[in-house]
Design a protein around this motif. Structure first.
Motif, PDB file in Angstrom:
ATOM      1  N   LEU A 200       2.413  -4.146  -2.471  1.00 49.12           N
ATOM      2  CA  LEU A 200       1.184  -3.905  -3.236  1.00 49.12           C
ATOM      3  C   LEU A 200       0.006  -3.491  -2.357  1.00 49.12           C
ATOM      4  CD1 LEU A 200       1.336  -6.883  -5.777  1.00 49.12           C
ATOM      5  CD2 LEU A 200       1.836  -4.469  -6.231  1.00 49.12           C
ATOM      6  N   LEU A 201       0.096  -3.712  -1.056  1.00 48.71           N
ATOM      7  CA  LEU A 201      -1.009  -3.350  -0.165  1.00 48.71           C
ATOM      8  C   LEU A 201      -1.240  -1.840  -0.118  1.00 48.71           C
ATOM      9  CD1 LEU A 201      -0.411  -5.785   2.848  1.00 48.71           C
ATOM     10  CD2 LEU A 201      -2.066  -6.001   0.976  1.00 48.71           C
ATOM     11  N   VAL A 202      -0.265  -1.045  -0.546  1.00 51.19           N
ATOM     12  CA  VAL A 202      -0.454   0.410  -0.537  1.00 51.19           C
ATOM     13  C   VAL A 202      -1.382   0.848  -1.651  1.00 51.19           C
ATOM     14  CG1 VAL A 202       1.838   0.734   0.459  1.00 51.19           C
ATOM     15  CG2 VAL A 202       1.543   0.926  -2.023  1.00 51.19           C
ATOM     16  N   ALA A 203      -1.720  -0.066  -2.568  1.00 50.99           N
ATOM     17  CA  ALA A 203      -2.591   0.283  -3.703  1.00 50.99           C
ATOM     18  C   ALA A 203      -3.791  -0.655  -3.731  1.00 50.99           C
ATOM     19  CB  ALA A 203      -1.819   0.211  -5.012  1.00 50.99           C
ATOM     20  N   PRO A 204      -4.723  -0.527  -2.764  1.00 47.62           N
ATOM     21  CA  PRO A 204      -5.852  -1.479  -2.683  1.00 47.62           C
ATOM     22  C   PRO A 204      -6.791  -1.424  -3.870  1.00 47.62           C
ATOM     23  CG  PRO A 204      -6.193   0.374  -1.191  1.00 47.62           C
ATOM     24  CD  PRO A 204      -4.789   0.500  -1.708  1.00 47.62           C
ATOM     25  N   LYS A 205      -6.761  -0.306  -4.640  1.00 47.50           N
ATOM     26  CA  LYS A 205      -7.663  -0.191  -5.795  1.00 47.50           C
ATOM     27  C   LYS A 205      -7.024  -0.667  -7.094  1.00 47.50           C
ATOM     28  CE  LYS A 205      -8.456   4.177  -5.343  1.00 47.50           C
ATOM     29  NZ  LYS A 205      -9.013   5.514  -5.662  1.00 47.50           N
ATOM     30  N   ALA A 206      -5.731  -0.915  -7.063  1.00 44.46           N
ATOM     31  CA  ALA A 206      -5.019  -1.287  -8.289  1.00 44.46           C
ATOM     32  C   ALA A 206      -5.382  -2.695  -8.733  1.00 44.46           C
ATOM     33  CB  ALA A 206      -3.520  -1.181  -8.077  1.00 44.46           C
TER      34      ALA A 206
END
Length: 271
Positions: A200-206
Motif C-alpha cells: 500500500l505504500l506505493v499509493a500514499p494518496k489513497a
C-alpha cells in the motif's frame, strides 16, 4: 634607613593593587575572548511514520527543546532522538528545525532527508503530489535550504489494479481472519498484513477503508468488529501507511462465526 622603609611601605601596596587590577583586566579580556560554540551538524529524516533526529546540540536543554518541539508538531509520527549534546549548537533554530519536519510530514513525504551544517544545507524528498511538493519547497526556501530536490509521487497509479493485487494476495493467503467470537488471529494474519501494508505504500494518496465483521454471538458485535479492524489498521501503520489515510467501519453478519469465515474477517477497500 627609615626612608627605604617608607618607600617600601608606599610602593608594595601600590604594586599589589596594580597587579590585582591587571589580573582582573586580563581575566575579563580572556572571558570576553571566548567565542560562542560553533554550529554543529543536524540531520532531519522522515521515514514512513517515524521522524529521526541525528546530530549535535549544545547541551541537554537544547536537545530537549528540539525533541519536544518536533513531538508537539508531529503527533502522528514516532520521534527517534539520536542527538548528542557535545557543545556544538544547532545550525538552525529549534523552531526552524521543527517547522521543516512539520512541512515534510504535511507533504506526505515518506523519504525526507535534510542535512544542515552551517551554510551547507541540503534536502531530498518525494511528496505525495505536486501541490504538497510545492509547499515543501517553499518551506525549505524559508529555512535557507537552497540545495533541495523535491519531487512528487506518480499521480497516474491505477488504484483498480492495486485493489485487484491486494484482494488476490489476501484471498490466496487465508485472509485477515480471527478465531470465532474473538480478536485472536487465525493463521498467519499479521504476516500477511505486513506484506499488504508494504504494498500500500506505493499509493500514499489513497484512502484505505477497513471493514471489520462480527456476528450477534458476541455481546457487542459492533465493538468486536471495530476492534478487529483496528488491529489491522495498527499493523498497517507500523508498516508506514499514514494513519490519516485509514478509516475503519463495522458490519454485523449472520452467524455462527464458526461456519461463516466472512463474518470474522476484515475487508480492505482502496479508493
Amino acid at each position: 634607613m627609615w626612608r627605604v622603609w617608607l618607600v617600601g611601605a608606599l610602593l608594595v601596596p601600590a604594586l599589589l593593587a596594580a597587579s590585582g587590577v591587571f589580573a582582573r583586566a586580563r581575566l575579563a579580556g580572556d572571558t570576553a575572548a571566548v567565542p560562542p560554540p560553533p554550529p554543529g551538524r543536524l540531520t532531519l529524516a522522515v521515514r514512513s511514520a517515524e521522524v529521526v533526529l541525528v546530530g549535535d546540540v549544545a547541551d541537554e536543554t537544547e536537545r530537549r527543546s528540539l525533541v519536544d518541539a518536533v513531538r508537539s508538531k508531529t503527533t502522528s509520527h514516532r520521534v527517534t532522538d539520536l542527538l548528542t549534546p557535545n557543545g556544538d549548537r544547532l545550525p538552525v533554530s529549534v523552531n526552524t528545525a521543527a517547522d521543516l519536519v512539520t512541512a515534510a510530514v504535511d507533504a506526505g513525504a515518506a523519504d525526507f532527508t535534510a542535512v544542515l551544517a552551517g551554510t551547507a544545507r541540503t534536502a531530498r524528498a518525494t511528496a505525495a503530489d505536486e501541490t504538497r511538493a510545492t509547499a515543501l519547497r517553499r518551506a525549505l526556501d524559508r529555512a535557507d535550504v537552497r540545495d533541495h530536490v523535491v519531487g512528487a509521487a506518480a499521480s497516474d497509479l491505477d488504484l483498480v489494479a492495486l485493489q485487484r493485487s491486494v484482494t488476490a494476495m489476501v484471498q490466496n493467503n487465508g485472509g485477515f481472519r480471527f478465531e470465532p467470537v474473538s480478536t485472536t488471529w487465525q493463521g498467519h494474519g499479521p504476516v500477511l498484513i505486513d506484506r499488504v501494508g508494504r504494498l500500500l505504500l506505493v499509493a500514499p494518496k489513497a484512502t484505505i477503508t477497513l471493514t471489520g465483521h462480527a456476528t450477534p454471538e458476541h455481546p457487542d458485535p459492533r465493538g468486536l468488529a471495530h476492534q478487529r479492524a483496528g488491529l489491522v489498521r495498527d499493523l498497517f501503520v507500523a508498516q508506514g501507511v499514514r494513519p490519516d489515510r485509514i478509516r475503519t467501519t463495522a458490519t454485523i453478519d449472520a452467524g455462527p462465526e464458526s461456519s461463516n469465515q466472512a463474518a470474522r474477517q476484515v475487508d480492505v477497500l482502496i479508493s
